[in-house]
Design a protein around this motif. Structure first.
Motif, PDB file in Angstrom:
ATOM      1  N   HIS A 110       0.839  -1.057   0.023  1.00 44.89           N
ATOM      2  CA  HIS A 110      -0.061   0.107  -0.051  1.00 44.89           C
ATOM      3  C   HIS A 110       0.704   1.107   0.031  1.00 44.89           C
ATOM      4  O   HIS A 110       0.373   2.369  -0.107  1.00 44.89           O
ATOM      5  CB  HIS A 110      -0.954   0.050   1.381  1.00 44.89           C
TER       6      HIS A 110
ATOM      7  N   HIS B 210       4.586   4.935  -7.121  1.00 40.91           N
ATOM      8  CA  HIS B 210       4.054   4.984  -8.533  1.00 40.91           C
ATOM      9  C   HIS B 210       4.861   6.320  -9.343  1.00 40.91           C
ATOM     10  O   HIS B 210       4.592   7.346  -8.778  1.00 40.91           O
ATOM     11  CB  HIS B 210       2.760   5.002  -8.662  1.00 40.91           C
TER      12      HIS B 210
ATOM     13  N   GLU C 157       5.624   2.966 -16.654  1.00 40.30           N
ATOM     14  CA  GLU C 157       5.010   3.033 -15.615  1.00 40.30           C
ATOM     15  C   GLU C 157       5.687   2.068 -14.558  1.00 40.30           C
ATOM     16  O   GLU C 157       6.007   1.005 -14.883  1.00 40.30           O
ATOM     17  CB  GLU C 157       3.649   2.772 -15.779  1.00 40.30           C
TER      18      GLU C 157
ATOM     19  N   SER D 124      -2.806   6.176 -10.958  1.00 42.94           N
ATOM     20  CA  SER D 124      -3.311   5.395  -9.824  1.00 42.94           C
ATOM     21  C   SER D 124      -3.578   4.056  -9.994  1.00 42.94           C
ATOM     22  O   SER D 124      -3.268   3.565  -8.935  1.00 42.94           O
ATOM     23  CB  SER D 124      -4.845   6.112 -10.076  1.00 42.94           C
ATOM     24  N   ARG D 125      -3.418   3.547 -11.136  1.00 38.92           N
ATOM     25  CA  ARG D 125      -3.494   2.004 -11.183  1.00 38.92           C
ATOM     26  C   ARG D 125      -3.011   1.570 -12.747  1.00 38.92           C
ATOM     27  O   ARG D 125      -3.696   2.091 -13.631  1.00 38.92           O
ATOM     28  CB  ARG D 125      -4.985   1.548 -10.973  1.00 38.92           C
ATOM     29  N   GLU D 126      -2.293   0.619 -12.511  1.00 35.03           N
ATOM     30  CA  GLU D 126      -1.330   0.240 -13.856  1.00 35.03           C
ATOM     31  C   GLU D 126      -2.449  -0.781 -14.316  1.00 35.03           C
ATOM     32  O   GLU D 126      -3.281  -1.451 -13.580  1.00 35.03           O
ATOM     33  CB  GLU D 126      -0.285  -0.265 -13.770  1.00 35.03           C
ATOM     34  N   ASN D 127      -2.360  -1.395 -15.501  1.00 30.66           N
ATOM     35  CA  ASN D 127      -3.106  -2.348 -16.371  1.00 30.66           C
ATOM     36  C   ASN D 127      -2.157  -3.688 -15.870  1.00 30.66           C
ATOM     37  O   ASN D 127      -1.426  -3.879 -16.700  1.00 30.66           O
ATOM     38  CB  ASN D 127      -3.270  -2.105 -17.713  1.00 30.66           C
ATOM     39  N   SER D 128      -2.371  -4.262 -14.771  1.00 30.45           N
ATOM     40  CA  SER D 128      -1.353  -4.949 -14.061  1.00 30.45           C
ATOM     41  C   SER D 128      -1.635  -6.453 -14.400  1.00 30.45           C
ATOM     42  O   SER D 128      -2.582  -6.954 -15.129  1.00 30.45           O
ATOM     43  CB  SER D 128      -1.542  -4.946 -12.429  1.00 30.45           C
TER      44      SER D 128
ATOM     45  N   ASP E 126       1.828  -8.408  -9.351  1.00 35.33           N
ATOM     46  CA  ASP E 126       1.336  -8.025  -8.324  1.00 35.33           C
ATOM     47  C   ASP E 126       1.839  -8.847  -7.057  1.00 35.33           C
ATOM     48  O   ASP E 126       2.176  -8.351  -5.904  1.00 35.33           O
ATOM     49  CB  ASP E 126      -0.398  -8.048  -8.000  1.00 35.33           C
TER      50      ASP E 126
ATOM     51  N   TRP F 170      -4.509  -7.161  -0.354  1.00 37.14           N
ATOM     52  CA  TRP F 170      -3.818  -6.684  -1.611  1.00 37.14           C
ATOM     53  C   TRP F 170      -4.050  -7.495  -2.823  1.00 37.14           C
ATOM     54  O   TRP F 170      -3.581  -8.486  -2.842  1.00 37.14           O
ATOM     55  CB  TRP F 170      -2.363  -6.708  -1.375  1.00 37.14           C
ATOM     56  N   ARG F 171      -4.898  -7.209  -3.619  1.00 41.14           N
ATOM     57  CA  ARG F 171      -5.205  -7.457  -4.976  1.00 41.14           C
ATOM     58  C   ARG F 171      -5.687  -9.014  -5.024  1.00 41.14           C
ATOM     59  O   ARG F 171      -4.690  -9.652  -4.380  1.00 41.14           O
ATOM     60  CB  ARG F 171      -4.235  -7.243  -5.933  1.00 41.14           C
TER      61      ARG F 171
END
Length: 807
Positions: A184, A188, A211, A293-297, A302, A707-708
């Motif tokens: 968390h 980034h 990124e 804010s959020r990558e295409n992960s 992860d 976490w994800r």
């Protein structure tokens, strides 16, 4: 279920004790304990993270059974010794297995063996103190019913929260990294790498957006390795404009003008165009100006973000916020991909924005990079490896293309990737050209882009399907000799998008490079396997990357088998082998005799079939490829005249096909054009695995605490079926010598052809029949001209060669 763990590291007892201390299970309060019952209770108290008081802890203990009649709380209060049976009764419950379903309280060890779970060494029916410590160690390393180690399941509950902010380097358990970094608090940041190319010809080097996600600990001096995923989809796609470019495949096969080409006539040679000078650097900073804010992960990435790894994503040339034009797999794209690695290792500059030329270095990088990703992403990992770039220690190429001709073409034919008729290099370029998504940017390069699309369309040459200079530029086989990174391959044996030939060529193409290579072959199509229950894929990659990027001597090269293959006849069954598709495998030759495959001729005839359907049937199959595939194998009346089927008698023992089958035919066409397609079939009523994995639990796998998540998946049985396709192949009869030389095809003249089918590894069960189907139009892959052509095969001079696995 059946547990397959290939990444458990053999560990000496003294090292087990040190690792238990490192992660806090052994501490100053219990390390000198001599009573196994009390130490076990201490271990359990550290595991029941929800219990904040002794009362809650006792309540939790009461929900587990130690024996058939005693709950765990009662057992701990009354037992004078710790029985092995009681320990594993509880262990199975901690691993989420259910009594009466998965195991019996009277015989837990039998269940442990059946499920293939680790059992600690013990001399008697009860554990002594050292045996208990070792048993607990192995329990932590053992997978539960959801496919996670018990320790990872504890991490998901928050076991390692107390380590956040206190660790200064990655922590290890059983040779693998632990999630001790707070995901968390990841940093980034966006940087713009200056790539040594000018793919949009604007007179300036291309700036490429990347990124970056890295642990907070890097701000305090920790140098970390990087997982890099090069994804052209990362910044968005143009699905609508790509769809408009999709080609019509209901077109006739065309006669090609014969040529006398040699490879040297079509060989690609890099241009000598001068690259613009680098930008002048106007200053330097350690801090990025832009975040996201959020990558295409990718969920595998992860997983590692909490384990002390940084992750980088870059879409490359011709994508949103970057310069350049899309090129679909050529050397320009390789240069683009490699540029980020060169920034991470200090060889190329990157900037904080696109205008000020303020340099930012990867000062937090340990200069060791691995590439990850599936399909186009894995393809670019393979491409990067062929550059021999310094700092790229390993690539994990999943479902990756190794030759773009083998993706969009086969044997002088235009061949669609499975499921995408009409797609080609130009369509993919347009779909990934996300600069279009920013109208202000797109307006500047609209003319250049339209010209680029025309050049790609001309180069790909859908008129002939021949191998040419365009495809030679996109053939990574030529550069396999440059690969110095270790290569970990993953591919589906039923992947008809990126067909298995792509990975087989890579596997056998680097055997003498002096690199370490591993491969996992699964029964899936074009999928990821990192969230499967039956194989410890994340653990395997963890062991691998801990060795490759952190330099830990954890015996990863020796522990991980060279070849792991999922069994096609049983669910949740994976086996280790020394090699795959070995040219030394025994070849069994089957002759074509009437409708049979035989080892000795019985009778031979000329057998014919046509390639013409009534318009209604043709139109239906054009829209329902799956139905056509079923009807072809089932020898449906609508297709009886459009195919030849040959079968063996039921086989009297299991047979494993390992590698590339070959078809040798003497065949004629009634016209001066012709294409042939082939399928090898398993005929026999049986339960078979579903084509796609089943979701066992939605968001069931947490990467670590809060976490994800990922969906837990597994291949399960489908309803019994009478047949299954094993492999296939195609050829244009005018390309019977090779893919770039075109020969004349005279009507009704017999020619010898030799066709290599897609490689496989397939177990044919006793009592089943091996089948061969010869046909022409493949509704799922070839052009569909519905031309009235008759093909005739001289069976006397035709055969099928099958490679048989050597045990």
């Amino acid at each position: 279920m059946k547990n397959n763990q290939f990444a458990i590291r053999p560990t000496e007892f003294k090292d087990q004790i040190e690792e238990l201390k490192t992660i806090g299970f052994l501490d100053k309060d219990n390390e000198d304990q001599t009573d196994p019952i009390r130490l076990w209770k201490s271990f359990l108290s550290k595991s029941f993270l929800e219990a904040k008081t002794s009362s809650i802890f006792e309540e939790k203990l009461k929900t587990y059974m130690a024996t058939e009649t005693q709950n765990l709380n009662e057992y701990l209060d009354s037992a004078t010794h710790l029985s092995v049976k009681a320990f594993y009764n509880v262990a199975l419950q901690l691993l989420k297995f259910n009594p009466d379903v998965d195991f019996d309280f009277n015989d837990p060890l039998n269940a442990m063996k059946k499920i293939q779970l680790m059992i600690a060494n013990h001399n008697n029916d009860s554990f002594n103190i050292d045996e208990l410590k070792s048993a607990w160690y192995w329990l932590l390393a053992t997978h539960n019913k959801n496919g996670q180690t018990y320790l990872d399941s504890l991490a998901a509950k928050g076991y390692f929260i107390d380590f956040y902010g206190k660790v200064t380097k990655p922590m290890l358990f059983n040779g693998k990294t632990l999630p001790v970094f707070d995901p968390h608090k990841l940093i980034h940041e966006v940087v713009y790498v200056e790539s040594p190319q000018d793919s949009d010809h604007d007179g300036k080097r291309d700036l490429l957006k990347a990124e970056i996600l890295r642990p907070q600990a890097t701000e305090n001096g920790l140098k970390v390795p990087i997982l890099y995923t090069a994804s052209p989809y990362n910044q968005g796609t143009n699905d609508e404009t790509g769809e408009k470019l999709t080609h019509n495949v209901n077109v006739p096969l065309k006669h090609k003008v014969p040529n006398d080409l040699q490879y040297s006539d079509i060989e690609y040679h890099a241009s000598n165009n001068e690259v613009p000078a680098p930008r002048s650097i106007n200053g330097e900073t350690k801090h990025a100006e832009e975040d996201f804010s959020r990558e295409n992960s990718y969920t595998l990435n992860d997983y590692f973000l909490a384990r002390g790894f940084a992750v980088a994503y870059m879409a490359g040339i011709g994508t949103k916020d970057s310069d350049g034009l899309r090129t679909t797999g050529d050397p320009e794209e390789t240069i683009s991909t490699v540029s980020l690695i060169k920034w991470l290792t200090g060889e190329l500059p990157a900037f904080t924005n696109r205008t000020d030329n303020i340099e930012i270095k990867a000062w937090w990088s340990n200069k060791k990079v691995a590439m990850t990703g599936r399909s186009y992403l894995g393809t670019l990992a393979t491409a990067a490896a062929t550059s021999g770039v310094k700092g790229l220690k390993t690539v994990i190429s999943e479902a990756a293309i190794s030759n773009w001709y083998d993706y969009y073409r086969d044997g002088g034919l235009v061949i669609a990737p499975g499921g995408f008729p009409g797609e080609d290099a130009d369509v993919l370029a347009e779909e990934t050209f996300s600069r279009r998504l920013q109208p202000g940017d797109f307006q500047k390069i609209k003319t250049s882009w339209n010209k680029q699309l025309k050049d790609i369309a001309n180069g790909q040459d859908r008129n002939t399907g021949d191998y040419n200079t365009f495809w030679d530029a996109r053939n990574y086989h030529k550069s396999f000799k440059n690969i110095t990174a270790d290569v970990f391959m993953v591919h589906g044996l039923n992947d008809w998008n990126v067909k298995p030939r792509n990975v087989e060529k890579l596997w056998n193409g680097i055997k003498y490079n002096g690199v370490t290579q591993k491969i996992i072959l699964h029964q899936g199509q074009h999928i990821y396997i990192n969230a499967f229950r039956s194989i410890d894929y994340n653990d395997i990659i963890n062991l691998w990357l801990t060795y490759e990027l952190l330099g830990v001597d954890n015996q990863a090269k020796e522990i991980i088998p060279n070849v792991i293959i999922q069994d096609n006849t049983k669910p949740e069954n994976w086996n280790a082998y020394k090699d795959w598709s070995n040219n030394n495998n025994e070849q069994v030759e089957y002759k074509l005799s009437n409708d049979k495959l035989v080892t000795k001729y019985i009778q031979s005839n000329n057998e014919s079939f046509t390639d013409f359907l009534p318009e209604s049937d043709f139109n239906f199959y054009s829209k329902h490829n799956d139905t056509w595939q079923h009807d072809l194998i089932a020898n449906d009346n609508k297709l009886k005249n459009e195919q030849l089927i040959f079968k063996t008698d039921p086989i009297n023992t299991d047979l494993i096909i390992d590698g590339k089958s070959h078809i040798q035919l003497k065949v004629s066409s009634s016209q001066n054009i012709g294409l042939l397609s082939f399928q090898i079939i398993d005929y026999g009523e049986a339960k078979r695995l579903n084509a796609s994995p089943t979701i066992l639990g939605k968001n069931n796998l947490a990467q670590t605490y809060d976490w994800r998540e990922d969906d837990l998946r597994e291949f399960t049985y489908a309803s019994p079926s009478p047949f299954k396709m094993i492999t296939k192949g195609h050829i244009n009869l005018q390309n019977r010598n090779n893919n770039y030389k075109v020969d004349e095809l005279k009507p009704d003249v017999f020619y010898d052809i030799n066709v290599e089918l897609q490689p496989t590894f397939y177990k044919l069960l006793k009592g089943h029949q091996l089948g061969l189907i010869i046909y022409a139009t493949d509704f799922g892959m070839t052009v569909r001209g519905n031309q009235n052509i008759t093909y005739t095969v001289q069976t006397r001079d035709s055969s099928l060669l099958i490679p048989i696995h050597k045990k």
